[in-house]
Motif scaffolding. Structure first.
Motif, PDB file in Angstrom:
ATOM      1  N   GLN A  53      31.113  54.063  42.881  1.00  0.00           N
ATOM      2  CA  GLN A  53      30.736  54.552  41.545  1.00  0.00           C
ATOM      3  C   GLN A  53      31.970  55.014  40.764  1.00  0.00           C
ATOM      4  OE1 GLN A  53      27.160  57.126  41.228  1.00  0.00           O
ATOM      5  NE2 GLN A  53      26.792  56.653  43.383  1.00  0.00           N
ATOM      6  N   LEU A  54      32.847  55.765  41.432  1.00  0.00           N
ATOM      7  CA  LEU A  54      34.069  56.214  40.763  1.00  0.00           C
ATOM      8  C   LEU A  54      34.978  55.031  40.420  1.00  0.00           C
ATOM      9  CD1 LEU A  54      35.380  59.537  42.363  1.00  0.00           C
ATOM     10  CD2 LEU A  54      34.080  59.181  40.276  1.00  0.00           C
ATOM     11  N   ASN A  55      35.033  54.063  41.317  1.00  0.00           N
ATOM     12  CA  ASN A  55      35.864  52.880  41.077  1.00  0.00           C
ATOM     13  C   ASN A  55      35.384  52.127  39.837  1.00  0.00           C
ATOM     14  OD1 ASN A  55      38.024  51.189  41.776  1.00  0.00           O
ATOM     15  ND2 ASN A  55      36.661  49.771  42.832  1.00  0.00           N
ATOM     16  N   GLU A  56      34.089  52.030  39.670  1.00  0.00           N
ATOM     17  CA  GLU A  56      33.522  51.358  38.500  1.00  0.00           C
ATOM     18  C   GLU A  56      33.835  52.142  37.223  1.00  0.00           C
ATOM     19  OE1 GLU A  56      29.181  49.779  36.816  1.00  0.00           O
ATOM     20  OE2 GLU A  56      29.363  50.618  38.839  1.00  0.00           O
ATOM     21  N   LEU A  57      33.739  53.465  37.297  1.00  0.00           N
ATOM     22  CA  LEU A  57      34.056  54.294  36.130  1.00  0.00           C
ATOM     23  C   LEU A  57      35.531  54.170  35.746  1.00  0.00           C
ATOM     24  CD1 LEU A  57      32.019  57.531  36.945  1.00  0.00           C
ATOM     25  CD2 LEU A  57      31.527  55.831  35.171  1.00  0.00           C
ATOM     26  N   SER A  58      36.391  53.989  36.736  1.00  0.00           N
ATOM     27  CA  SER A  58      37.825  53.826  36.457  1.00  0.00           C
ATOM     28  C   SER A  58      38.083  52.585  35.616  1.00  0.00           C
ATOM     29  CB  SER A  58      38.614  53.740  37.765  1.00  0.00           C
ATOM     30  OG  SER A  58      38.506  54.942  38.500  1.00  0.00           O
ATOM     31  N   SER A  59      37.372  51.506  35.904  1.00  0.00           N
ATOM     32  CA  SER A  59      37.540  50.278  35.127  1.00  0.00           C
ATOM     33  C   SER A  59      37.010  50.450  33.707  1.00  0.00           C
ATOM     34  CB  SER A  59      36.833  49.110  35.819  1.00  0.00           C
ATOM     35  OG  SER A  59      35.426  49.327  35.885  1.00  0.00           O
ATOM     36  N   ILE A  60      35.980  51.279  33.537  1.00  0.00           N
ATOM     37  CA  ILE A  60      35.422  51.519  32.202  1.00  0.00           C
ATOM     38  C   ILE A  60      36.412  52.300  31.345  1.00  0.00           C
ATOM     39  CG2 ILE A  60      33.581  52.677  30.919  1.00  0.00           C
ATOM     40  CD1 ILE A  60      31.711  52.091  33.230  1.00  0.00           C
ATOM     41  N   VAL A  61      37.115  53.274  31.956  1.00  0.00           N
ATOM     42  CA  VAL A  61      38.098  54.071  31.220  1.00  0.00           C
ATOM     43  C   VAL A  61      39.176  53.181  30.627  1.00  0.00           C
ATOM     44  CG1 VAL A  61      39.928  55.797  31.456  1.00  0.00           C
ATOM     45  CG2 VAL A  61      37.730  56.186  32.524  1.00  0.00           C
ATOM     46  N   THR A  62      39.606  52.185  31.376  1.00  0.00           N
ATOM     47  CA  THR A  62      40.670  51.294  30.916  1.00  0.00           C
ATOM     48  C   THR A  62      40.303  50.609  29.604  1.00  0.00           C
ATOM     49  OG1 THR A  62      41.274  50.874  33.226  1.00  0.00           O
ATOM     50  CG2 THR A  62      42.133  49.357  31.582  1.00  0.00           C
ATOM     51  N   HIS A  63      39.012  50.301  29.422  1.00  0.00           N
ATOM     52  CA  HIS A  63      38.582  49.567  28.233  1.00  0.00           C
ATOM     53  C   HIS A  63      37.929  50.473  27.193  1.00  0.00           C
ATOM     54  CE1 HIS A  63      38.674  46.578  31.559  1.00  0.00           C
ATOM     55  NE2 HIS A  63      39.188  45.794  30.626  1.00  0.00           N
ATOM     56  N   ALA A  64      37.903  51.781  27.420  1.00  0.00           N
ATOM     57  CA  ALA A  64      37.295  52.709  26.457  1.00  0.00           C
ATOM     58  C   ALA A  64      38.099  52.714  25.165  1.00  0.00           C
ATOM     59  CB  ALA A  64      37.225  54.111  27.056  1.00  0.00           C
ATOM     60  N   LYS A  65      37.397  52.661  24.032  1.00  0.00           N
ATOM     61  CA  LYS A  65      38.069  52.600  22.739  1.00  0.00           C
ATOM     62  C   LYS A  65      37.723  53.765  21.822  1.00  0.00           C
ATOM     63  CE  LYS A  65      38.403  47.539  22.746  1.00  0.00           C
ATOM     64  NZ  LYS A  65      38.076  46.291  21.998  1.00  0.00           N
ATOM     65  N   ALA A  77      31.499  60.885  35.725  1.00  0.00           N
ATOM     66  CA  ALA A  77      32.408  61.167  36.846  1.00  0.00           C
ATOM     67  C   ALA A  77      32.147  62.563  37.413  1.00  0.00           C
ATOM     68  CB  ALA A  77      33.855  61.042  36.396  1.00  0.00           C
ATOM     69  N   THR A  78      31.902  63.517  36.529  1.00  0.00           N
ATOM     70  CA  THR A  78      31.604  64.878  36.974  1.00  0.00           C
ATOM     71  C   THR A  78      30.302  64.913  37.771  1.00  0.00           C
ATOM     72  OG1 THR A  78      32.741  65.812  35.051  1.00  0.00           O
ATOM     73  CG2 THR A  78      31.184  67.245  36.204  1.00  0.00           C
ATOM     74  N   ALA A  79      29.298  64.155  37.319  1.00  0.00           N
ATOM     75  CA  ALA A  79      28.019  64.105  38.024  1.00  0.00           C
ATOM     76  C   ALA A  79      28.183  63.494  39.414  1.00  0.00           C
ATOM     77  CB  ALA A  79      27.011  63.295  37.209  1.00  0.00           C
ATOM     78  N   TYR A 108      38.709  58.416  48.442  1.00  0.00           N
ATOM     79  CA  TYR A 108      37.910  58.969  47.347  1.00  0.00           C
ATOM     80  C   TYR A 108      38.743  59.919  46.496  1.00  0.00           C
ATOM     81  CZ  TYR A 108      34.324  61.626  44.871  1.00  0.00           C
ATOM     82  OH  TYR A 108      33.577  62.244  43.891  1.00  0.00           O
ATOM     83  N   GLN A 109      39.501  60.781  47.145  1.00  0.00           N
ATOM     84  CA  GLN A 109      40.325  61.743  46.402  1.00  0.00           C
ATOM     85  C   GLN A 109      41.385  61.036  45.559  1.00  0.00           C
ATOM     86  OE1 GLN A 109      39.651  64.878  46.071  1.00  0.00           O
ATOM     87  NE2 GLN A 109      37.955  64.806  47.543  1.00  0.00           N
ATOM     88  N   LEU A 110      41.950  59.949  46.096  1.00  0.00           N
ATOM     89  CA  LEU A 110      42.952  59.194  45.347  1.00  0.00           C
ATOM     90  C   LEU A 110      42.361  58.568  44.084  1.00  0.00           C
ATOM     91  CD1 LEU A 110      45.000  57.403  48.158  1.00  0.00           C
ATOM     92  CD2 LEU A 110      45.804  59.193  46.609  1.00  0.00           C
ATOM     93  N   ILE A 111      41.213  57.927  44.232  1.00  0.00           N
ATOM     94  CA  ILE A 111      40.618  57.265  43.066  1.00  0.00           C
ATOM     95  C   ILE A 111      40.085  58.302  42.086  1.00  0.00           C
ATOM     96  CG2 ILE A 111      38.242  57.016  43.923  1.00  0.00           C
ATOM     97  CD1 ILE A 111      38.308  54.178  42.734  1.00  0.00           C
TER      98      ILE A 111
END
Length: 281
Positions: A53-65, A77-79, A108-111
């Protein structure tokens, strides 16, 4: 991704093994060991789910505009992390006793840290872009204000009794220019930090220098009698005349020097020609 594939193969193999050999094992003394393995497998699967789940959110951040998209990713991510912490606390003993589970904790801590850094970096970029635009608009909006300040200061400087008003105006102008300079410095620093802003900075700098020049003129203003103003004007004309005279003299000297060089060159050519024409034995 590799963890997910490994998980799927393990699940399929475990189900097949239970169908073929489950009845035999269930009656054996190592029944408790089998149950423990199943428990560890369940814990690992749940932990990997949080990781994915965190890995997927990381990819979303990259494309956030937009700031809204970034806020939503941060909320999700907080949830996820809240659920992770609760699950980790309830299974801490089992996780601490298994090297594979501890490795998942480290991953997990790294991502998680990478995701937090990406969110913070994006948020900083959005704040800088907003601040840059506001500073840019502020600097360019001061043209009319400085035109009025200069004209009013000039009027005050013509009347001796208006000297106090001129000083007050100069004080207000100092405060205004301090704000302009502060915003200019901010845009300069932001343009150095983010290359995408560099092409907008030169125009801001040009306008800043124009305002600075006007500011210096306003600060230099003070009351002068008319006779003194006339003298200053004449002195300025005399200074310009002296400069022009110096330039003219310099140009004349250069022209004379150039002509002398050309004459010397022609003379050498004539002498060489005469030597060539002299009969030889």
């Amino acid at each position: 991704m590799e963890r997910a594939k490994h998980n799927g193969r393990w699940t399929f193999g475990l189900c097949l093994w239970m169908i073929l050999f489950g009845p035999v094992v269930w009656g054996q003394p190592d029944q408790n060991a089998f149950i423990n393995d199943m428990q560890l497998f369940e814990i690992e699967s749940r932990m990997l789910d949080f990781y994915d789940q965190l890995n997927e959110l990381s990819s979303i951040v990259t494309h956030a505009k937009t700031e809204e998209e970034l806020t939503e990713v941060d909320r999700q991510a907080t949830a996820v992390d809240t659920k992770w912490n609760a699950y980790y606390q309830s299974n801490q003993a089992e996780i601490a006793a298994d090297d594979s589970l501890l490795q998942i904790v480290a991953d997990y801590q790294l991502i998680k840290q990478g995701l937090l850094d990406s969110v913070a970096g994006k948020r900083h970029l959005y704040e800088v872009q907003k601040g840059f635009s506001e500073a840019e608009a502020f600097v360019f909006s001061q043209d009319s204000a400085y035109t009025r300040l200069y004209e009013t200061a000039l009027e005050y400087s013509l009347v001796k009794s208006l000297a106090p008003q001129l000083e007050k105006l100069q004080g207000r102008e100092q405060l205004l220019f301090a704000e302009i300079q502060s915003r200019y410095e901010n845009t300069k620093n932001w343009a150095q930090e983010f290359p995408e802003l560099q092409n907008r900075f030169p125009k801001i700098e040009e306008k800043y220098l124009e305002l600075k020049n006007t500011s210096e003129k306003i600060q230099d203003m003070k009351f002068k009698p008319w006779i003194q103003r006339v003298k200053d004007y004449l002195y300025s004309i005399a200074a310009v005349a002296m400069i022009l005279m110096f330039v003219n003299v310099l140009q004349a000297k250069l022209k004379t020097l150039k002509q002398a060089r050309e004459n010397a060159k022609k003379l050498r050519q004539m002498m060489n020609k005469e030597e060539d024409d002299y009969p030889t034995i």
